[in-house]
Design an enzyme around this catalytic site. Sequence first.
Site, PDB file in Angstrom:
ATOM      1  N   ASP A  29       0.823  -1.216   0.000  1.00 52.92           N
ATOM      2  CA  ASP A  29       0.000   0.000   0.000  1.00 52.92           C
ATOM      3  C   ASP A  29       0.859   1.269   0.000  1.00 52.92           C
ATOM      4  OD1 ASP A  29      -2.348   1.405  -0.039  1.00 52.92           O
ATOM      5  OD2 ASP A  29      -2.746   1.206   2.106  1.00 52.92           O
ATOM      6  N   GLY A  30       0.274   2.354  -0.489  1.00 53.89           N
ATOM      7  CA  GLY A  30       0.936   3.664  -0.436  1.00 53.89           C
ATOM      8  C   GLY A  30       1.533   4.113  -1.761  1.00 53.89           C
ATOM      9  N   ASN A  31       1.241   3.374  -2.827  1.00 53.41           N
ATOM     10  CA  ASN A  31       1.780   3.765  -4.144  1.00 53.41           C
ATOM     11  C   ASN A  31       1.262   5.138  -4.571  1.00 53.41           C
ATOM     12  OD1 ASN A  31       2.841   1.224  -4.166  1.00 53.41           O
ATOM     13  ND2 ASN A  31       1.445   0.400  -5.699  1.00 53.41           N
ATOM     14  N   GLY A  32      -0.036   5.375  -4.324  1.00 54.18           N
ATOM     15  CA  GLY A  32      -0.657   6.631  -4.734  1.00 54.18           C
ATOM     16  C   GLY A  32      -0.049   7.806  -3.985  1.00 54.18           C
ATOM     17  N   ARG A  33       0.103   7.663  -2.676  1.00 52.88           N
ATOM     18  CA  ARG A  33       0.667   8.760  -1.875  1.00 52.88           C
ATOM     19  C   ARG A  33       2.126   9.003  -2.226  1.00 52.88           C
ATOM     20  NH1 ARG A  33      -1.597   6.284   3.467  1.00 52.88           N
ATOM     21  NH2 ARG A  33      -2.106   4.643   1.961  1.00 52.88           N
ATOM     22  N   THR A  75     -10.745  -6.990  -4.436  1.00 57.24           N
ATOM     23  CA  THR A  75     -12.074  -7.014  -5.078  1.00 57.24           C
ATOM     24  C   THR A  75     -12.742  -5.640  -4.973  1.00 57.24           C
ATOM     25  OG1 THR A  75     -12.894  -7.979  -2.998  1.00 57.24           O
ATOM     26  CG2 THR A  75     -12.593  -9.483  -4.830  1.00 57.24           C
ATOM     27  N   ASN A  77     -10.960  -2.765  -5.308  1.00 57.69           N
ATOM     28  CA  ASN A  77     -10.199  -1.768  -6.080  1.00 57.69           C
ATOM     29  C   ASN A  77     -10.838  -1.411  -7.430  1.00 57.69           C
ATOM     30  OD1 ASN A  77      -6.967  -2.887  -4.813  1.00 57.69           O
ATOM     31  ND2 ASN A  77      -8.166  -1.118  -4.181  1.00 57.69           N
ATOM     32  N   ARG A  80     -12.052   2.223  -8.213  1.00 60.00           N
ATOM     33  CA  ARG A  80     -11.164   3.340  -8.597  1.00 60.00           C
ATOM     34  C   ARG A  80     -11.475   3.833 -10.016  1.00 60.00           C
ATOM     35  NH1 ARG A  80      -5.435   2.416  -5.625  1.00 60.00           N
ATOM     36  NH2 ARG A  80      -6.327   1.815  -3.638  1.00 60.00           N
ATOM     37  N   ARG A 197       2.198  -4.354   6.583  1.00 59.72           N
ATOM     38  CA  ARG A 197       1.470  -3.316   5.840  1.00 59.72           C
ATOM     39  C   ARG A 197       2.198  -1.984   5.978  1.00 59.72           C
ATOM     40  NH1 ARG A 197      -4.885  -2.189   4.737  1.00 59.72           N
ATOM     41  NH2 ARG A 197      -4.503  -0.600   3.161  1.00 59.72           N
ATOM     42  N   ARG A 203      -4.993  -1.664   8.995  1.00 62.30           N
ATOM     43  CA  ARG A 203      -6.139  -2.541   8.745  1.00 62.30           C
ATOM     44  C   ARG A 203      -5.763  -3.602   7.724  1.00 62.30           C
ATOM     45  NH1 ARG A 203      -7.936   2.671   6.948  1.00 62.30           N
ATOM     46  NH2 ARG A 203      -7.481   2.976   4.738  1.00 62.30           N
TER      47      ARG A 203
HETATM   48  C1  IPE Z   1      -5.410  -2.684  -0.065  1.00 63.36           C
HETATM   49  O1  IPE Z   1      -5.117  -1.335  -0.194  1.00 63.36           O
HETATM   50  C2  IPE Z   1      -5.313  -3.374  -1.385  1.00 63.36           C
HETATM   51  C3  IPE Z   1      -3.983  -3.451  -1.957  1.00 63.36           C
HETATM   52  C4  IPE Z   1      -2.890  -3.005  -1.434  1.00 63.36           C
HETATM   53  C5  IPE Z   1      -3.921  -4.115  -3.230  1.00 63.36           C
HETATM   54  P1  IPE Z   1      -6.259  -0.234  -0.388  1.00 63.36           P
HETATM   55  O2  IPE Z   1      -5.539   1.042  -0.574  1.00 63.36           O
HETATM   56  O3  IPE Z   1      -7.191  -0.649  -1.452  1.00 63.36           O
HETATM   57  O4  IPE Z   1      -7.006  -0.301   1.005  1.00 63.36           O
HETATM   58  P2  IPE Z   1      -7.883   0.789   1.750  1.00 63.36           P
HETATM   59  O5  IPE Z   1      -8.887   1.301   0.767  1.00 63.36           O
HETATM   60  O6  IPE Z   1      -6.957   1.864   2.199  1.00 63.36           O
HETATM   61  O7  IPE Z   1      -8.490   0.068   2.908  1.00 63.36           O
HETATM   62  C1  IPE Z   2      -1.649   0.211  -3.291  1.00 60.75           C
HETATM   63  O1  IPE Z   2      -1.410   1.579  -3.332  1.00 60.75           O
HETATM   64  C2  IPE Z   2      -1.870  -0.398  -4.651  1.00 60.75           C
HETATM   65  C3  IPE Z   2      -3.250  -0.808  -4.887  1.00 60.75           C
HETATM   66  C4  IPE Z   2      -4.233  -0.733  -4.042  1.00 60.75           C
HETATM   67  C5  IPE Z   2      -3.538  -1.337  -6.201  1.00 60.75           C
HETATM   68  P1  IPE Z   2      -2.590   2.623  -3.357  1.00 60.75           P
HETATM   69  O2  IPE Z   2      -2.952   2.919  -4.766  1.00 60.75           O
HETATM   70  O3  IPE Z   2      -3.713   2.161  -2.490  1.00 60.75           O
HETATM   71  O4  IPE Z   2      -1.878   3.869  -2.700  1.00 60.75           O
HETATM   72  P2  IPE Z   2      -2.513   4.905  -1.697  1.00 60.75           P
HETATM   73  O5  IPE Z   2      -3.050   4.126  -0.542  1.00 60.75           O
HETATM   74  O6  IPE Z   2      -3.589   5.618  -2.438  1.00 60.75           O
HETATM   75  O7  IPE Z   2      -1.381   5.792  -1.315  1.00 60.75           O
HETATM   76 MG    MG Z   3      -4.130   2.399  -0.527  1.00 60.79          MG
END
Ligand code: IPE
Ligand code: IPE
Ligand code: MG
Length: 249
Positions: A29-33, A75, A77, A80, A197, A203
């Site tokens: 997690d955290g790729n987007g940020r 499931t 995602n 988005r 995580r 979570r």
């Molecule tokens: C969980 O991350 C799913 C993956 C890392 C693939 P999310 O970013 O989808 O989870 P939430 O929405 O913060 O709970």
């Molecule tokens: C996890 O990174 C990758 C996937 C859920 C596919 P996010 O895309 O959830 O990154 P944040 O949580 O928005 O930073």
């Molecule tokens: Mg995320």
Amino acid sequence: MAMFFKKKQKKEFEVDYNNIPEHIAIIMDGNGRWAKKRALPRSAGHAAGAKTLDKIVRFAESIGVKYVTVYAFSTENWKRPKAEVDALMRLMIDYLDDYKRVLGGENIRIKIIGRREELSDEINEKINIVENATKDNDKITLTLAVNYGGREEITYAAGKIAQKVKNGELGADDITEETFAKELYTNYLPEPDLIIRPSGELRLSNFLLWQSAYSEFWFSDICWPDFSKDDLLKAISDFQHRNRRFGGV
Ligand code: IPE
Ligand code: IPE
Ligand code: MG
């Protein structure tokens, strides 16, 4: 006048290489940020995250981890924006095409868990090719959870059990934790010893609900693309200081 210098201290941690967890699961997690901080598109964060995965899997293999399971797409995602989902699916295709080069191929068995129905024919085809081509590799198993949800997995398993009872293959009294676990996508895996995580969220987000009953958890604020070998060692070191009781004393 006395002068005090605060020397930047490198955090020390010890790892017992004879006691490496067998199965480590990671919620990537955290790729987007990570991308946002750099004013890059979210897809650039996902691409950077895929590179981190290669690095961490190779390193995990080198220190004797036998199973790495990573959450790549849940499931949930699909909620988005379409452009982001498309970019993630494209990345998955590139990853499956490229696994030999990026992962060194030879020793890594690759498996995919999750619901196949919503994935494109192209992805399904590539999954079959990669799973088949790597099936005899036995140094480490990398499982990618794609279109995976713990609740979906449990519901699907319940459906398969119901079908077996209906067909007379199984009696209602034969439904035990063991027979149930055999119907889960993860039936070839031991339960995860350690679930990591990054990104600061505390979570499970529907990851490995059944399998995590006695897993140890490790959280960190680092975004997944920045996750380093040292972070993995730190998680393992902390894990080695936990007292796993499994309900006993
Ligand atoms: C969980 O991350 C799913 C993956 C890392 C693939 P999310 O970013 O989808 O989870 P939430 O929405 O913060 O709970
Ligand atoms: C996890 O990174 C990758 C996937 C859920 C596919 P996010 O895309 O959830 O990154 P944040 O949580 O928005 O930073
Ligand atoms: Mg995320």
